[in-house]
Write a protein that holds these residues in place. Structure first.
Motif, PDB file in Angstrom:
ATOM      1  N   ASP A  93     -38.573 -21.242 -16.122  1.00 56.15           N
ATOM      2  CA  ASP A  93     -39.792 -21.887 -15.842  1.00 56.15           C
ATOM      3  C   ASP A  93     -40.781 -21.429 -16.812  1.00 56.15           C
ATOM      4  OD1 ASP A  93     -38.624 -22.826 -13.627  1.00 56.15           O
ATOM      5  OD2 ASP A  93     -39.480 -21.382 -12.061  1.00 56.15           O
ATOM      6  N   VAL A  94     -40.739 -20.210 -17.194  1.00 54.38           N
ATOM      7  CA  VAL A  94     -41.451 -19.451 -17.998  1.00 54.38           C
ATOM      8  C   VAL A  94     -41.403 -20.176 -19.736  1.00 54.38           C
ATOM      9  CG1 VAL A  94     -42.612 -17.317 -19.252  1.00 54.38           C
ATOM     10  CG2 VAL A  94     -41.718 -17.415 -16.873  1.00 54.38           C
TER      11      VAL A  94
ATOM     12  N   THR B 178     -40.029 -22.933 -20.272  1.00 50.64           N
ATOM     13  CA  THR B 178     -40.712 -24.525 -20.221  1.00 50.64           C
ATOM     14  C   THR B 178     -42.019 -24.411 -20.449  1.00 50.64           C
ATOM     15  OG1 THR B 178     -39.523 -24.451 -18.312  1.00 50.64           O
ATOM     16  CG2 THR B 178     -39.298 -26.358 -19.431  1.00 50.64           C
ATOM     17  N   ALA B 179     -42.570 -23.655 -19.553  1.00 47.13           N
ATOM     18  CA  ALA B 179     -44.379 -23.663 -19.758  1.00 47.13           C
ATOM     19  C   ALA B 179     -44.770 -23.386 -21.055  1.00 47.13           C
ATOM     20  CB  ALA B 179     -44.859 -22.791 -18.560  1.00 47.13           C
ATOM     21  N   ASN B 180     -44.000 -22.289 -21.505  1.00 46.84           N
ATOM     22  CA  ASN B 180     -44.335 -21.842 -22.959  1.00 46.84           C
ATOM     23  C   ASN B 180     -44.251 -23.184 -23.817  1.00 46.84           C
ATOM     24  OD1 ASN B 180     -44.840 -19.230 -22.426  1.00 46.84           O
ATOM     25  ND2 ASN B 180     -43.367 -18.396 -22.854  1.00 46.84           N
TER      26      ASN B 180
ATOM     27  N   ASN C  15     -44.556 -26.375 -23.500  1.00 45.98           N
ATOM     28  CA  ASN C  15     -45.436 -27.534 -23.260  1.00 45.98           C
ATOM     29  C   ASN C  15     -46.659 -26.859 -23.948  1.00 45.98           C
ATOM     30  OD1 ASN C  15     -44.434 -29.393 -21.769  1.00 45.98           O
ATOM     31  ND2 ASN C  15     -44.110 -28.315 -20.017  1.00 45.98           N
ATOM     32  N   ASN C  16     -46.950 -25.153 -23.941  1.00 41.49           N
ATOM     33  CA  ASN C  16     -48.119 -24.880 -24.732  1.00 41.49           C
ATOM     34  C   ASN C  16     -47.859 -25.059 -26.443  1.00 41.49           C
ATOM     35  OD1 ASN C  16     -49.393 -24.068 -22.736  1.00 41.49           O
ATOM     36  ND2 ASN C  16     -48.868 -21.988 -22.567  1.00 41.49           N
TER      37      ASN C  16
ATOM     38  N   SER D  42     -36.051 -25.866 -22.074  1.00 45.33           N
ATOM     39  CA  SER D  42     -37.272 -26.038 -23.106  1.00 45.33           C
ATOM     40  C   SER D  42     -36.891 -26.833 -24.087  1.00 45.33           C
ATOM     41  CB  SER D  42     -37.193 -24.221 -23.662  1.00 45.33           C
ATOM     42  OG  SER D  42     -37.371 -23.426 -22.536  1.00 45.33           O
TER      43      SER D  42
END
Lengths: 415, 383
Positions: free
Chosen positions: A91-92, A94-96, A98-99, A121
């Motif tokens: 999760d982390v 993939t969030a990164n 996107n950033n 990712s």
């Protein structure tokens, strides 16, 4: 009352100030400044149980950028390094990711440590056409999806399991084997491969046990003590294997210990202490050149942990691709698509890990696997573990090519 | 006042009797489990044709393996059982007083392990560890852990539970889960910032004392950590028994657990008693954390969850709200685990991975026949 209102006002102001500062830190930077800035991102676990390896990757990337940015800076670009912490969590990661794709200055990513994080990712990077070079992901699906942006410089799990079995049987020559695994796709996968090969090699498998236990291994060790196998293979990661090995030795187990590249971290020595000295493991992490090791030690005051050299080498590939593109069209920042294509086109490029050529899927055409022996209980000396044997295996595409007669000719002619 | 007769009664009442009770529990549980294991060994000695799951490994004589492993399985089970019991006390006491499950207790246990690590690591980096008398070191670690965790538990109660006292029962439960997550990440952040480490390895290698083993039989030896765990656990259980049954404050806690409203009408300061309960439960949980750390030599900020869950189960098994029940439940669960984990490897189709399945199946069976747990029958025994 008066005082209270004042206090409230101060608090409100403080909150506003903090918000303003944060806004500044996170918000977009002015467009003019961005024109000539090129950013390289890294993604690896910088906190949590596997931070030793993740930090090594980040350090490797950082060192490479510090040492190699000169030619690009001379050409008028500013090179910046942005490390991200993926916490070994999909999760982390993939969030990164996107950033990362939303920062147009980032032209390439070096990462991840964990295949489970890299898989989702990399889908995000691929959508944005952003090149990723992986220093450590050995899962076959990383490259087998055939994404144009995803590359790796390390070996693959299918070949590694094969090499691990070969190493264990040829080097340790066990008659009896006890296999423990962590029930994950990685650990159980390697363990099952070994079991199949053990049966072929005539080695008796006394036990094949999966466990999620992380700290108290008493009950698992009791049947091992009762059967005293020659070799114990732990298919899993060091943070689980460390206490297991330590408690097994304390309970009088004399078997030789071995495991796959999940063992490859100085934290294994920290947790396992004397009990892991002499144990052997397979790994896809090499050692790097002497020059690299010296530079790394000078910069970080410790011996490079596994995957530091791979992090450095991945960055070398990325920076080289960008440099070639800026030479072709001086003064313009290359696009992500150009960088991704240039990275994939890497051929016979000399890195600290040796010459690297990517095949059509982004696998290195030839990957090296190592069989190493732990030489010291001191975690700081982990990087100095003795290499007992190495094996080179072609990537699946390369293997297929070698199978056709014409290609075999070409391959044998190559040095 | 202190006539010999008094002293004899006192020693009998607060030392010998509870000690005998503990011993009785251990002997009964151990005997039951051993008999069961030997029966299984005899019945499944010859392959059970037709039922593949129950076929043991070739060339393994199950009965012989059971007999060889029996002493080790008993030691393993009792050791971990005492730890579960110590953690379970925290759950059971709070439940007795407040009728709610303090799910943050597993994190208090974890904090105890981290405090023990900090004490040991700091002494080690100051080069003081080698020269330190080992027994004193253990006492120092446990004492520090008990103080820190006791205070922590009280603070948690004040911040997260007390404001919700009148709320529906599910609300403090959510609050407890919140505290639990907060503590995990707080400790993770703290250790990451101060040491940049996640796996906190106790430097037990620097103290030869911890590596010693007591050889009982040719193939049975007991590690120092096991001895430390059993001795400290017994001492603390005796202390707790004395405190709850013989002191004014203990009587207050018992009164509050029976009936809060009536206790407060009798002039007992209810919220003080609740605070005290959290203090004691937290201190015991913290001590358990350190003992766990000394045994496994590795603590992480997320270590608390599984032992916490097992201890909670032990509390329910013994009868939640009942102190003696927590002890019995802990030891029984520890033995279940040790026996199943050590014997399942001989059944290739099953394996150690399924030990929890069997342990919890047994637990469900017990709870079907005794829904209030083994000792959770009489309301007035609750604390």
């Amino acid at each position: 009352m008066q005082e209270r209102t004042e206090m409230k006002l101060v608090k409100v102001l403080a909150v506003l100030a903090v918000v303003a500062l944060m806004g500044q830190a996170v918000g977009p930077t002015p467009v003019q400044a961005q024109a000539k800035i090129i950013k390289i991102a890294s993604q690896s676990p910088l906190s949590g149980g596997q931070s030793v390896l993740g930090t090594a990757i980040r350090n490797g990337v950082d060192l490479a950028i510090q040492q190699l940015k000169k030619p690009l800076e001379d050409a008028g670009f500013t090179i910046q390094f942005v490390p991200f912490d993926d916490q070994a969590t999909p999760d982390v990661g993939t969030a990164n990711a996107n950033n990362i794709i939303n920062d147009p200055a980032i032209l390439a990513v070096v990462g991840h440590l964990n295949s489970g994080v890299a898989l989702p990712s990399s889908e995000v990077y691929d959508k944005a056409g952003l090149a990723m070079v992986s220093p450590a992901n050995t899962n076959v699906n990383i490259t087998d999806r055939g994404l144009a942006t995803v590359n790796r410089i390390c070996g693959r799990d299918d070949a590694q399991a094969e090499v691990a079995a070969e190493f264990v049987f040829s080097q340790l020559k066990p008659k009896t084997l006890y296999i423990i695994h962590d029930k994950t796709a990685y650990g159980q996968g390697v363990a099952e491969f070994l079991r199949t090969n053990a049966q072929k090699a005539g080695v008796e498998v006394l036990g094949f046990e999966g466990t999620e236990e992380k700290s108290n291994f008493d009950a698992i060790i009791t049947p091992i003590v009762a059967q005293s196998p020659d070799v114990i293979f732990f298919g899993g990661i060091y943070d689980q294997a460390g206490p297991f090995f330590k408690q097994a030795r304390e309970k009088g187990v004399k078997s030789a210990f071995t495991g796959p590249d999940g063992m490859d971290s100085s934290d294994l020595a920290k947790i396992g202490g004397e009990s892991v000295v002499g144990m052997v493991y397979t790994t896809a992490a090499g050692v790097g050149t002497k020059q690299f090791i010296d530079d790394y030690q000078a910069a970080y005051k410790l011996y490079p942990d596994p995957y530091a050299a791979e992090g450095y080498a991945s960055t070398q590939i990325v920076l080289n691709a960008i440099l070639q593109l800026t030479k072709a069209t001086p003064g313009t920042v290359p696009t992500r698509a150009q960088v991704a294509a240039a990275v994939r086109a890497t051929k016979d490029f000399e890195t600290v890990m040796g010459k690297i050529t990517f095949d059509k899927n982004g696998d290195p055409e030839m990957a090296t696997y190592y069989f190493k022996k732990v030489t010291s209980a001191d975690p700081l000396k982990w990087g100095g573990n003795e290499v007992l044997a190495t094996a080179t295996r072609p990537s699946p595409l390369m293997k297929a090519m070698m199978a056709t007669p014409a290609a075999t000719m070409a391959a044998t002619q190559a040095p | 006042m202190l006539s010999p007769a008094h002293i004899t009664t006192w020693v009998w009442q607060y030392i010998l009797k509870p000690l005998g009770q503990i011993l009785l529990f251990i002997v009964i549980s151990a005997a039951v489990m051993s008999i069961l294991a030997i029966l299984v060994g005899i019945v499944l000695r010859t392959p059970w044709h037709g039922i593949d799951l129950l076929r043991t490994r070739p060339r393994i004589d199950l009965l012989q393996q059971v007999l060889v492993q029996l002493p080790n399985m008993l030691v393993d089970g009792i050791t971990i059982g005492f730890l579960y019991a110590m953690i379970a006390l925290g759950y059971t006491m709070v439940y007795g007083v407040l009728k709610f499950i303090n799910f943050a207790h597993s994190e208090i246990f974890m904090v105890g392990g981290v405090v023990g690590y900090e004490v040991m690591a700091r002494l080690n980096s100051a080069q003081q560890l080698q020269g330190f008398p080992p027994v004193l070191l253990v006492i120092l670690m446990i004492a520090t852990g008990m103080v820190v965790c006791g205070v922590l538990a009280v603070v948690i109660e004040r911040v997260a539970y007390k404001p919700l006292r009148g709320a529906p029962r599910l609300v403090p439960l959510i609050s407890a889960i919140g505290v639990s997550l907060f503590l995990q990440d707080f400790v993770r952040a703290f250790e990451a910032l101060t040491r940049n480490e996640f796996n906190l390895a106790y430097p037990t290698g620097a103290v030869p004392f911890f590596g010693q083993r007591l050889q009982l039989l040719p193939n049975v030896s007991i590690g120092m950590s096991t001895i430390i765990i059993v001795v400290s656990a017994i001492l603390m259980l005796l202390g707790l028994n004395y405190f709850v049954n013989a002191t004014r404050l203990g009587k207050g806690i018992r009164a509050v657990s029976q009936d809060q409203a009536t206790a407060s009408l009798m002039g007992i300061n209810v919220s003080q008693m609740i605070t005290l309960t959290f203090l004691i439960g937290g201190a015991l949980g913290g001590a358990a954390g350190i003992l766990f750390g000394l045994k496994t030599t590795k603590i992480t900020p997320i270590i608390g969850f599984i032992p916490g869950l097992k201890a909670f189960t032990a509390a329910v098994l013994g009868g939640i709200g009942n102190i003696t029940g927590a002890l019995l439940g802990g030891i029984l669960l520890g033995l279940f685990e040790a026996f199943f984990s050590s014997l399942l490897p001989y059944f290739p189709a099953l394996g150690t991975g399924y030990s929890d399945l069997f342990a919890f199946a047994l637990l469900i069976l017990i709870l079907i026949f005794r829904p209030t747990g083994l000792l959770g029958r009489r309301e007035d025994e609750k604390v």
